[in-house]
Design a protein around this motif. Structure first.
Motif, PDB file in Angstrom:
ATOM      1  N   PRO A 100     135.265  35.392  11.909  1.00 61.11           N
ATOM      2  CA  PRO A 100     134.703  35.689  10.684  1.00 61.11           C
ATOM      3  C   PRO A 100     133.318  35.097  11.411  1.00 61.11           C
ATOM      4  CG  PRO A 100     135.721  34.235  10.157  1.00 61.11           C
ATOM      5  CD  PRO A 100     136.395  34.690  11.071  1.00 61.11           C
ATOM      6  N   LEU A 101     132.522  35.873  11.419  1.00 56.66           N
ATOM      7  CA  LEU A 101     130.881  35.209  12.465  1.00 56.66           C
ATOM      8  C   LEU A 101     129.631  34.940  11.626  1.00 56.66           C
ATOM      9  CD1 LEU A 101     131.069  37.081  16.111  1.00 56.66           C
ATOM     10  CD2 LEU A 101     131.824  35.035  15.370  1.00 56.66           C
ATOM     11  N   THR A 102     130.526  36.020   9.980  1.00 55.43           N
ATOM     12  CA  THR A 102     129.093  35.704   8.909  1.00 55.43           C
ATOM     13  C   THR A 102     129.341  35.346   8.003  1.00 55.43           C
ATOM     14  OG1 THR A 102     129.296  38.096   9.291  1.00 55.43           O
ATOM     15  CG2 THR A 102     127.770  37.096  10.090  1.00 55.43           C
ATOM     16  N   GLY A 103     129.056  35.335   6.331  1.00 60.73           N
ATOM     17  CA  GLY A 103     130.101  35.509   5.361  1.00 60.73           C
ATOM     18  C   GLY A 103     131.141  34.358   5.214  1.00 60.73           C
ATOM     19  N   ASN A 104     131.125  32.979   5.601  1.00 61.20           N
ATOM     20  CA  ASN A 104     131.589  31.707   5.905  1.00 61.20           C
ATOM     21  C   ASN A 104     131.398  30.650   4.559  1.00 61.20           C
ATOM     22  OD1 ASN A 104     134.008  32.929   7.924  1.00 61.20           O
ATOM     23  ND2 ASN A 104     131.945  32.782   9.212  1.00 61.20           N
ATOM     24  N   SER A 105     130.690  30.731   3.872  1.00 67.31           N
ATOM     25  CA  SER A 105     130.423  30.297   2.933  1.00 67.31           C
ATOM     26  C   SER A 105     131.965  30.110   1.556  1.00 67.31           C
ATOM     27  CB  SER A 105     128.953  30.494   2.165  1.00 67.31           C
ATOM     28  OG  SER A 105     129.469  31.315   1.533  1.00 67.31           O
ATOM     29  N   GLY A 106     132.512  29.214   1.590  1.00 68.99           N
ATOM     30  CA  GLY A 106     133.181  28.983   0.578  1.00 68.99           C
ATOM     31  C   GLY A 106     134.946  29.004   1.830  1.00 68.99           C
ATOM     32  N   VAL A 107     134.922  28.726   2.827  1.00 69.37           N
ATOM     33  CA  VAL A 107     136.378  29.231   3.429  1.00 69.37           C
ATOM     34  C   VAL A 107     136.324  27.511   4.050  1.00 69.37           C
ATOM     35  CG1 VAL A 107     136.839  30.228   5.635  1.00 69.37           C
ATOM     36  CG2 VAL A 107     135.551  31.717   3.933  1.00 69.37           C
ATOM     37  N   THR A 108     137.737  27.487   4.026  1.00 69.42           N
ATOM     38  CA  THR A 108     137.987  26.213   4.858  1.00 69.42           C
ATOM     39  C   THR A 108     139.492  26.369   5.649  1.00 69.42           C
ATOM     40  OG1 THR A 108     139.761  25.945   2.635  1.00 69.42           O
ATOM     41  CG2 THR A 108     137.514  25.278   2.713  1.00 69.42           C
ATOM     42  N   TRP A 109     140.099  25.255   5.826  1.00 66.51           N
ATOM     43  CA  TRP A 109     141.114  25.644   6.755  1.00 66.51           C
ATOM     44  C   TRP A 109     142.317  26.533   5.776  1.00 66.51           C
ATOM     45  CZ3 TRP A 109     144.156  27.253  10.253  1.00 66.51           C
ATOM     46  CH2 TRP A 109     145.096  26.789  10.949  1.00 66.51           C
ATOM     47  N   LEU A 110     142.618  25.733   4.343  1.00 64.48           N
ATOM     48  CA  LEU A 110     144.403  26.532   3.575  1.00 64.48           C
ATOM     49  C   LEU A 110     143.475  27.541   3.134  1.00 64.48           C
ATOM     50  CD1 LEU A 110     144.226  22.926   1.159  1.00 64.48           C
ATOM     51  CD2 LEU A 110     145.442  23.586   3.514  1.00 64.48           C
ATOM     52  N   ASN A 111     142.361  28.623   3.278  1.00 64.89           N
ATOM     53  CA  ASN A 111     142.396  29.713   3.019  1.00 64.89           C
ATOM     54  C   ASN A 111     141.496  30.818   4.121  1.00 64.89           C
ATOM     55  OD1 ASN A 111     139.798  29.819   2.512  1.00 64.89           O
ATOM     56  ND2 ASN A 111     139.391  28.874   0.884  1.00 64.89           N
ATOM     57  N   SER A 112     141.894  29.694   5.103  1.00 63.04           N
ATOM     58  CA  SER A 112     141.522  31.204   6.053  1.00 63.04           C
ATOM     59  C   SER A 112     142.486  31.427   6.741  1.00 63.04           C
ATOM     60  CB  SER A 112     141.414  29.631   7.529  1.00 63.04           C
ATOM     61  OG  SER A 112     142.815  29.329   7.766  1.00 63.04           O
ATOM     62  N   HIS A 113     142.069  32.624   7.574  1.00 63.46           N
ATOM     63  CA  HIS A 113     142.780  34.235   8.321  1.00 63.46           C
ATOM     64  C   HIS A 113     143.984  32.953   9.352  1.00 63.46           C
ATOM     65  CE1 HIS A 113     144.096  38.248   7.515  1.00 63.46           C
ATOM     66  NE2 HIS A 113     143.220  38.263   9.130  1.00 63.46           N
ATOM     67  N   VAL A 114     143.261  32.459   9.696  1.00 60.98           N
ATOM     68  CA  VAL A 114     144.141  31.971  10.445  1.00 60.98           C
ATOM     69  C   VAL A 114     145.677  31.155  10.542  1.00 60.98           C
ATOM     70  CG1 VAL A 114     144.159  30.160  12.711  1.00 60.98           C
ATOM     71  CG2 VAL A 114     141.996  31.794  12.797  1.00 60.98           C
ATOM     72  N   ARG A 115     145.060  30.504   9.842  1.00 61.98           N
ATOM     73  CA  ARG A 115     146.285  29.953   8.634  1.00 61.98           C
ATOM     74  C   ARG A 115     147.605  30.718   8.106  1.00 61.98           C
ATOM     75  NH1 ARG A 115     147.840  26.972   4.038  1.00 61.98           N
ATOM     76  NH2 ARG A 115     148.943  24.869   4.353  1.00 61.98           N
ATOM     77  N   HIS A 116     146.720  31.899   7.172  1.00 65.25           N
ATOM     78  CA  HIS A 116     147.517  33.254   6.456  1.00 65.25           C
ATOM     79  C   HIS A 116     148.113  33.580   7.551  1.00 65.25           C
ATOM     80  CE1 HIS A 116     148.307  35.937   3.587  1.00 65.25           C
ATOM     81  NE2 HIS A 116     148.167  36.951   4.156  1.00 65.25           N
ATOM     82  N   ILE A 166     130.614  28.175  14.768  1.00 64.68           N
ATOM     83  CA  ILE A 166     130.004  29.477  14.314  1.00 64.68           C
ATOM     84  C   ILE A 166     128.719  29.636  12.736  1.00 64.68           C
ATOM     85  CG2 ILE A 166     130.867  31.662  12.700  1.00 64.68           C
ATOM     86  CD1 ILE A 166     133.234  31.725  14.485  1.00 64.68           C
ATOM     87  N   VAL A 167     128.912  28.448  12.098  1.00 63.76           N
ATOM     88  CA  VAL A 167     128.240  28.371  11.019  1.00 63.76           C
ATOM     89  C   VAL A 167     126.461  27.742  11.558  1.00 63.76           C
ATOM     90  CG1 VAL A 167     127.738  27.454   8.970  1.00 63.76           C
ATOM     91  CG2 VAL A 167     130.311  28.115   9.296  1.00 63.76           C
ATOM     92  N   LEU A 168     126.722  27.064  12.381  1.00 58.06           N
ATOM     93  CA  LEU A 168     125.568  26.381  13.400  1.00 58.06           C
ATOM     94  C   LEU A 168     124.691  27.171  14.061  1.00 58.06           C
ATOM     95  CD1 LEU A 168     127.275  22.609  12.670  1.00 58.06           C
ATOM     96  CD2 LEU A 168     125.215  23.610  11.742  1.00 58.06           C
ATOM     97  N   GLY A 169     125.366  28.552  13.571  1.00 62.99           N
ATOM     98  CA  GLY A 169     123.803  29.542  15.207  1.00 62.99           C
ATOM     99  C   GLY A 169     124.977  28.736  16.418  1.00 62.99           C
ATOM    100  N   GLN A 170     126.141  28.797  16.538  1.00 59.42           N
ATOM    101  CA  GLN A 170     126.265  28.344  18.256  1.00 59.42           C
ATOM    102  C   GLN A 170     127.335  29.096  18.100  1.00 59.42           C
ATOM    103  OE1 GLN A 170     126.806  24.509  17.912  1.00 59.42           O
ATOM    104  NE2 GLN A 170     125.159  23.535  17.224  1.00 59.42           N
ATOM    105  N   VAL A 171     127.279  30.315  18.014  1.00 63.09           N
ATOM    106  CA  VAL A 171     128.707  30.981  18.907  1.00 63.09           C
ATOM    107  C   VAL A 171     128.835  31.793  20.367  1.00 63.09           C
ATOM    108  CG1 VAL A 171     127.049  33.115  18.281  1.00 63.09           C
ATOM    109  CG2 VAL A 171     129.839  32.838  17.956  1.00 63.09           C
ATOM    110  N   ASP A 172     127.508  31.980  20.376  1.00 62.40           N
ATOM    111  CA  ASP A 172     127.038  32.007  22.460  1.00 62.40           C
ATOM    112  C   ASP A 172     127.506  31.032  22.341  1.00 62.40           C
ATOM    113  OD1 ASP A 172     126.534  34.814  21.559  1.00 62.40           O
ATOM    114  OD2 ASP A 172     124.492  34.247  20.838  1.00 62.40           O
ATOM    115  N   ARG A 173     127.890  29.943  22.008  1.00 61.84           N
ATOM    116  CA  ARG A 173     127.671  28.543  22.676  1.00 61.84           C
ATOM    117  C   ARG A 173     129.456  28.015  23.455  1.00 61.84           C
ATOM    118  NH1 ARG A 173     125.169  23.344  21.000  1.00 61.84           N
ATOM    119  NH2 ARG A 173     126.389  22.676  22.755  1.00 61.84           N
ATOM    120  N   ILE A 174     129.996  29.243  22.800  1.00 60.86           N
ATOM    121  CA  ILE A 174     131.176  29.286  22.125  1.00 60.86           C
ATOM    122  C   ILE A 174     132.232  29.311  23.361  1.00 60.86           C
ATOM    123  CG2 ILE A 174     133.767  29.181  21.072  1.00 60.86           C
ATOM    124  CD1 ILE A 174     132.062  28.984  18.565  1.00 60.86           C
TER     125      ILE A 174
END
Length: 229
Positions: A100-116, A166-174
Motif C-alpha cells: 500500500p503506497l497511500t492511506g497508511n495512517s494507523g497501519v501497524t505490523w499487527l494489522n498489516s496485510h503482510v502479517r495477515h 513509503i510514508v516518508l515519500g521515499q518509495v522511489d529510493r526503495i
C-alpha cells in the motif's frame, strides 16, 4: 487416487482436510494434473506466472481468487507455490501481496496485510528448473507453516523499515536490496500501469505499483528445516 475429473472442489473444512488434499498431489506432474481438469498447459510461465498456483487452487478448493483475503479464507490459510531446484532450494522470491503506497495512517505490523497473509501458509514446492518441461515438473510434499518468533521479528523489522520509507515519500529510493528477508519491488504488467504514492514533500506522485516479496534467504531455511535438507 484422485477422481478422473475434478469439478468445483468445495473449500476444505479444516487444515487437516487441506493438508490431505495437498499431500495427495505430491508426485504428480503438472501435465497430469492439468489433463484431468482440461486445463491447457502454457508453453512457459513468462506470460502465465500464476498458472501453477491456479492449477493447484482448483484441486485444493481455494476460494479467494484475486480478492485480498487468504486463499482459504474460511480456515485462514494462504497458498504459496514455490519453484525449487533438485536440492529443494527455492529458485525465486515469493510474492506476498501488493504494497500500500497511500492511506497508511494507523497501519501497524499487527494489522498489516503482510502479517495477515503470512500468518498461516500452505507451502507447495514444485520442480522449477527450466531444463524440465513445464508439463513434466512434479509437485512436492506440502508444508503448513506459521512464522516462529524469530521469523516474525525479521519480517516485522523489514516491514517497518520499508513502510517508513513509503510514508516518508521515499518509495522511489526503495530497491530490492532493502530488507533482510522481505523486499519491495515494482509489480506491474507494463510501465504504463501507474498508481498514486506520496512524494518527498508529501505531494501525490504517480509511480509503478509495488509488491512485497519474501527473499530466498527467508524461504530456503524454512524449507530446509521442514525437509531436513
Amino acid at each position: 487416487m484422485m477422481n478422473d475429473v475434478i469439478d468445483r472442489v468445495p473449500p476444505p473444512q479444516n487444515e487437516a482436510e487441506l493438508l490431505a488434499r495437498a499431500t495427495a498431489l505430491a508426485g504428480y506432474t503438472l501435465g497430469e494434473l492439468a489433463l484431468r481438469i482440461g486445463l491447457p498447459v502454457p508453453r512457459n510461465l513468462q506470460r502465465d506466472k500464476g498458472w501453477v498456483g491456479m492449477l493447484l487452487e482448483r484441486y485444493l478448493g481455494a476460494s479467494a481468487g484475486s480478492k485480498p483475503e487468504q486463499d482459504f479464507a474460511e480456515i485462514g490459510v494462504e497458498l504459496k507455490t514455490i519453484p525449487v531446484d533438485a536440492a529443494g532450494r527455492p529458485l525465486e522470491t515469493t510474492f506476498v501481496c501488493v504494497a500500500p503506497l497511500t492511506g497508511n495512517s494507523g497501519v501497524t505490523w499487527l494489522n498489516s496485510h503482510v502479517r495477515h497473509k503470512l500468518a498461516r501458509v500452505l507451502w507447495v514446492p514444485v520442480e522449477g528448473e527450466r531444463s524440465i518441461a513445464l508439463e513434466q515438473r512434479r509437485v512436492g510434499a506440502a508444508l503448513l507453516w506459521s512464522p516462529n518468533a524469530d521469523e516474525e521479528r525479521q519480517l516485522q523489522n523489514d516491514w517497518e523499515e520499508l513502510m517508513d520509507m513509503i510514508v516518508l515519500g521515499q518509495v522511489d529510493r526503495i530497491t530490492a536490496r532493502h530488507g533482510e528477508v522481505l523486499q519491495i519491488r515494482p509489480k506491474a504488467a507494463n510501465s504504463k500501469a501507474l498508481t498514486e504514492a506520496i512524494g518527498r514533500n508529501g505531494q501525490p506522485v504517480m509511480t509503478l505499483p509495488r509488491g512485497f516479496y519474501l527473499k530466498k534467504t527467508f524461504t530456503a531455511p524454512l524449507l530446509a528445516r521442514h525437509f531436513l535438507l
